[in-house]
Design an enzyme around this catalytic site. Structure first.
Site, mmCIF file in Angstrom:
data_model
loop_
_atom_site.group_PDB
_atom_site.id
_atom_site.type_symbol
_atom_site.label_atom_id
_atom_site.label_comp_id
_atom_site.label_asym_id
_atom_site.label_seq_id
_atom_site.Cartn_x
_atom_site.Cartn_y
_atom_site.Cartn_z
ATOM 1 N N ASP A 118 -10.136 3.222 1.837
ATOM 2 C CA ASP A 118 -10.354 2.579 3.148
ATOM 3 C C ASP A 118 -11.097 3.499 4.121
ATOM 4 O O ASP A 118 -12.052 3.091 4.772
ATOM 5 C CB ASP A 118 -9.013 2.179 3.782
ATOM 6 C CG ASP A 118 -8.386 0.977 3.092
ATOM 7 O OD1 ASP A 118 -9.133 0.123 2.574
ATOM 8 O OD2 ASP A 118 -7.145 0.889 3.073
ATOM 9 N N LYS A 149 0.800 -1.238 0.000
ATOM 10 C CA LYS A 149 0.000 0.000 0.000
ATOM 11 C C LYS A 149 0.833 1.290 0.000
ATOM 12 O O LYS A 149 0.381 2.311 -0.492
ATOM 13 C CB LYS A 149 -0.958 0.022 1.203
ATOM 14 C CG LYS A 149 -2.146 -0.908 1.044
ATOM 15 C CD LYS A 149 -3.123 -0.703 2.191
ATOM 16 C CE LYS A 149 -4.307 -1.643 2.056
ATOM 17 N NZ LYS A 149 -5.343 -1.375 3.069
#
Ligand code: ATR
Length: 277
Positions: free
Chosen positions: A102, A66
């Site tokens: 997210d 990420k």
């Protein structure tokens, strides 16, 4: 023509994303396909070159890529930049653009329980100061939450997070202080992995004195009801697990890739089935 989407991570064998996205494509009559790719750290750069060469239209990024993915992209969206991590990439006009869904996924999942304007005014406590906390705090602040406090085992990490997320009005508490004043909070969010299988007997914070009706939210979804949530439920809390965050982060990515809204309830049902719920 059908487009190809994917997931880059390592490992990816247990990911629920392929089933969730492929069902959503089929359900909307789209002939796209979503494939999980097991990409080791040393192969990430080559994998991104592969995306460009093959014209893969977009992909998700998961552990451990990420942060590392950011250096290989052409543009990073502001929110992802502040969070410092990317979980969704879109190929647009030949450019790879990185986003983070997210945090917004988490906020959307919480809005299933509480009205938008009310959430902005609620007194919110975030437990943890890692990557997940950064995504959630950043999105909460951008959403307009006015009253966010943070607590963490390592107080310096909480201070770094507040600085990083530009949380000017955020309060920082030690775990002890947070436990003592727990009854002032209306929404309490665990962003750590404490309580996740196999460590199912651990809890992130004592909640003996929470008020009835407090929203107790855990980003863990394995187990679906952590010990912490079960304790909260006994005290009259409204409990909220991490399934919604997972599904909405996927739904947000899906919308960016296809300009279509997936059937969220159906996506959630598929994930719940996989988790044995
Ligand atoms: P992620 O990216 O999943 O958020 P991370 O960046 O490693 O993971 O962050 C983990 C968070 O969980 C941190 O806030 C960590 O606390 P520290 O900053 O003190 O390390 C917290 N955490 C993890 N295990 C913990 C435990 N057993 N007890 C308390 N906090 C814990």
């Amino acid at each position: 023509m059908g487009k190809l989407f994917g997931l880059f991570g390592h490992p990816v064998g247990h990911s629920m994303s392929p089933t969730m996205h492929n069902d959503a494509f089929a359900n909307l009559g789209l002939s796209h396909y979503y494939q999980a790719f097991d990409v080791r750290e040393e192969n990430l750069e080559t994998a991104v070159k592969g995306v460009r060469a093959l014209g893969i239209s977009g992909f998700n990024v998961t552990i451990p890529h990420k942060v590392a993915i950011m250096q290989y992209l052409d543009e990073i969206d502001t929110e992802a930049e502040i969070i410092g991590a990317v979980n969704t990439v879109v190929l647009r006009d030949n450019k790879l653009i990185g986003y983070n869904t997210d945090g917004i996924g988490y906020v959307r999942s919480l809005l299933e329980l509480v009205d938008k304007e009310e959430l902005k005014q609620k007194s919110i406590l975030v437990i943890g100061a890692g990557g997940a906390a950064r995504a959630i705090v950043t999105s909460m602040l951008r959403f307009g939450a006015q009253n966010v406090s943070i607590t963490n085992r390592t107080i310096e990490k909480a201070e770094e997070l507040v600085e990083h997320c530009r949380g000017q009005n955020m309060k920082i508490l030690s775990l002890n202080e947070a436990e003592k004043g727990i009854d002032q909070f209306e929404v309490i969010i665990n962003t750590t992995s404490v309580g996740m299988s196999p460590n199912i007997d651990e809890i992130p914070l004592a909640i003996e004195n929470i008020k009835k009706g407090t929203i107790l939210s855990d980003i863990v979804y394995n187990p679906l009801k952590t010990k912490w949530l079960a304790l909260g439920e006994e005290k009259g809390a409204i409990i909220h697990n991490g399934v919604g965050m997972f599904v909405y982060q996927g739904a947000e990515a899906f919308e960016m890739w296809t300009d279509s809204k997936p059937d969220y309830a159906r996506m959630k049902e598929i994930v719940m089935k996989r988790l044995g719920g």
